[in-house]
Design a protein around this motif. Structure first.
Motif, short mmCIF file in Angstrom:
data_model
loop_
_atom_site.label_atom_id
_atom_site.label_comp_id
_atom_site.label_asym_id
_atom_site.label_seq_id
_atom_site.Cartn_x
_atom_site.Cartn_y
_atom_site.Cartn_z
N LEU A 187 0.83 -1.20 0.00
CA LEU A 187 0.00 0.00 0.00
C LEU A 187 0.86 1.25 0.00
O LEU A 187 1.97 1.24 0.54
CB LEU A 187 -0.90 0.01 1.24
N GLU A 188 0.34 2.32 -0.60
CA GLU A 188 0.96 3.63 -0.53
C GLU A 188 2.42 3.58 -0.99
O GLU A 188 3.35 3.83 -0.23
CB GLU A 188 0.87 4.18 0.90
N ILE A 189 2.59 3.27 -2.26
CA ILE A 189 3.93 3.11 -2.81
C ILE A 189 4.47 4.43 -3.31
O ILE A 189 3.84 5.09 -4.13
CB ILE A 189 3.91 2.13 -4.01
N PHE A 246 -3.33 7.26 -4.33
CA PHE A 246 -3.29 6.03 -3.55
C PHE A 246 -2.82 4.93 -4.50
O PHE A 246 -3.59 4.42 -5.32
CB PHE A 246 -4.67 5.73 -2.99
N ILE A 247 -1.55 4.59 -4.40
CA ILE A 247 -0.95 3.63 -5.32
C ILE A 247 -0.76 2.30 -4.59
O ILE A 247 -0.16 2.26 -3.51
CB ILE A 247 0.40 4.13 -5.85
N THR A 248 -1.28 1.25 -5.15
CA THR A 248 -1.15 -0.07 -4.56
C THR A 248 -0.55 -1.04 -5.57
O THR A 248 -0.73 -0.89 -6.79
CB THR A 248 -2.51 -0.64 -4.11
N MET A 249 0.16 -2.01 -5.07
CA MET A 249 0.74 -3.07 -5.91
C MET A 249 0.24 -4.40 -5.40
O MET A 249 0.37 -4.71 -4.21
CB MET A 249 2.26 -2.99 -5.88
N ILE A 250 -0.34 -5.19 -6.28
CA ILE A 250 -0.98 -6.44 -5.88
C ILE A 250 -0.40 -7.62 -6.65
O ILE A 250 -0.15 -7.52 -7.86
CB ILE A 250 -2.52 -6.36 -6.11
#
Length: 572
Positions: free
Chosen positions: A284-286, A539-543
């Motif tokens: 989260l929050e990158i 709000f940058i997320t990586m999944i």
């Protein structure tokens, strides 16, 4: 605003009353491509201290409590539309001052010792008890300000319950039948349905409070898709609620996941390494530069060209700001606050101090969204000459005689907020001759300093609790200045003009007129330089690509009830 509003869900809801907790989740079958089972793992930079909705005042905690407790109403995946939850429908009286809620049948609390080891059906009495508690003056309740001045009898009940609850609860919250209750408001409030989506109003049973009292924070009993399995200083584990009431559009009972595991991280670098090593599924929050350094370019990730992950970016309904407490005599003078406002070059902070991370705030405190036109608010210009003149008028020419200040900031060394604080200190020294030190402390200590008044300056952020500009403006309301709160008017700002505008805004039922007043409110905050809005961000997320149906929104809240694990083809 519609006076009668019946919620129609896009999902088919139901309750699997015969679910067997002993059934292996992996053996359950789903249609439509989803799969049951699997463990979902992620990290938090802040520790979770309390698993009780009325104490969940940080986004980190709310992301967990919202998996355990169902709100009264909820927001759809976009975070903008109110949809059913515990209440399956509601209606509003013609004068806008009464909300009648129809409570969903077949919603059951998690099995717990307080319920004799079993679950029981949620009723209107439970919703009333939860809201009564949310209005109370008990120390365990940290969200009373949300309803204090809005619900009939809430203020009186708050005063009468500083040490224990009183029979009968709040007079303006009335149970009409087993599955129906009415909430009477002091004045019509156009955003009350959105307020009822607030995760802090997650419904819990009276039996839980009766048994656990203040230790309820370690014994969460809700009706949500997941239940607490383990809770320690290292993290926590949630397990699937086999009797959850909701189904997806294909009729599959939710949730799909068997477990959710949260652990703690000291910095973003170690979190990204854990992701690369497949130890966690979500980051989260990158910071955008970290994605480029660790996993390839942001553009490639967003296009899905990387094999094992995808990146999602949403505009965040949040703002980072420099707070100033008017407990400090220097900040009681609006000329001082305006001088600081005009002396800070936000564009420079973003482009050079943060290396392009975020967006400079050039308008007001409320971010620009589909329901708020921030471009109608005139922000302060960067003008050193004007700043120096204002400071001189306040009696501090070239900064002479101005008290030495400290900016308190929480987080990791050289993280965004720390860099912002150092950049601000440098600009204030160069532009105004003011000496400002930066002290990096932990999150809880910073909050205590703000609450107690020890902190005269601090860097912080605010994100809306529900999709309405009122969620931003409420923290400046004059009545909250008497509270010793780190969240609600810690600036000690008092303005009869602002309070009058704020009251008018909340009573106004016409959407366009309400927006106009909201713009006036935000302009007043800028003109009085109550705080120094600094940046907005994404709000940058990586999944991990094995996680399917993961969605984010501008409020940065997360719903894990619909996601499932499905390994991509060709994976190891």
């Amino acid at each position: 605003m519609f006076k009668q509003f019946i919620l129609i869900s896009l999902l088919a809801f139901g309750f699997a009353g015969c679910s067997d907790d002993s059934v292996n989740v992996e053996d359950l079958k789903a249609i439509g491509g989803a799969r049951y089972g699997g463990e979902f793992r992620f990290m938090s930079s802040e520790k979770i201290e309390a698993l009780f909705p009325l104490q969940a005042t940080t986004l980190y905690t709310q992301r967990i409590t919202s998996q355990i407790f169902d709100p009264i109403l909820r927001l759809d995946a976009s975070g903008s539309k109110v949809i059913p939850s515990v209440a399956e429908s509601f209606s509003i009286s013609p004068d806008g001052k009464s909300y009648t809620l129809s409570i969903r049948k077949g919603v059951y609390f998690h099995p717990d010792e307080c319920l004799d080891g079993e679950g029981r059906e949620l009723t209107a009495d439970d919703v009333k008890f939860t809201l009564d508690m949310a209005c109370s003056g008990l120390k365990i309740n940290e969200v009373s300000f949300m309803l204090h001045d809005r619900v009939v009898g809430a203020a009186a009940y708050n005063d009468a319950t500083k040490t224990q609850l009183k029979a009968g609860g709040v007079s303006g919250i009335k149970v009409l039948s087993k599955y129906k209750l009415r909430i009477d408001l002091v004045e019509a409030f156009a955003g009350f349905d959105k307020l009822l989506t607030y995760s802090g109003f997650g419904v819990f049973p009276k039996e839980a409070y009766d048994l656990y009292k203040n230790d309820i924070k370690n014994h969460p009993v809700g009706t949500g898709p997941f239940m607490l399995e383990d809770f320690s200083g290292k993290g926590l584990t949630l397990k699937r609620n086999p009797n959850y009431w909701a189904k997806d559009q294909f009729g599959n009972q939710l949730p799909f996941l068997a477990e959710i595991e949260l652990s703690y991280t000291k910095n973003k670098r170690s979190e990204l390494i854990a992701f690369r090593e497949r130890k966690i599924d979500l980051v989260l929050e990158i910071p955008t530069e970290e994605v480029d350094n660790i996993l390839g370019s942001l553009q490639e990730a967003q296009e899905g060209k990387t094999v094992k992950h995808k990146v999602d970016s949403k505009q965040s309904f949040s703002v980072t700001f420099l707070g100033m407490s008017q407990r400090n005599p220097a900040f009681k003078d609006v000329r001082v606050r305006k001088a600081i406002n005009h002396a800070i070059n936000r564009v420079n902070l973003v482009n050079h101090t943060l290396l392009g991370e975020g967006y400079p705030v050039l308008n007001g405190f409320i971010p620009n969204t589909e329901f708020f036109p921030a471009n109608r608010v005139k922000g302060p210009d960067y003008n050193v000459a004007k700043a120096k003149a204002l400071l001189a008028q306040a009696g501090f020419p070239n900064g002479n005689g101005f008290p030495v200040m400290t900016i308190y900031v929480s987080g990791n060394k050289d993280a965004a907020n720390h860099l912002l604080a150092k950049g601000i200190a440098q600009q204030l020294k160069e532009n105004l001759g003011i000496s400002v030190f930066v002290e990096l402390i932990d999150f809880e200590t910073r909050n205590q300093y703000v609450k107690s008044g020890k902190a005269s300056m601090w860097v912080s952020g605010w994100i809306a609790d529900y999709p309405d500009g009122e969620s931003f403006l409420s923290i400046f309301y004059g009545k909250y200045a008497a509270m010793n709160s780190e969240f609600m008017n810690p600036f000690k700002y008092r303005s009869p003009k602002f309070d009058d505008l704020y009251d008018r805004m909340n009573k106004e039922q016409d959407p366009d007129k309400r927006t106009n007043i909201m713009v006036e409110c935000d302009q007043q905050i800028v003109d009085d330089a109550v705080v120094i809005p600094l940046t907005n961000d994404d709000f940058i997320t990586m999944i991990n690509s094995r996680v399917r149906n993961f969605k984010t929104n501008s409020l940065e809240n997360l719903d894990f009830s619909n996601i499932f694990i499905k390994e991509p083809r060709g994976s190891e």
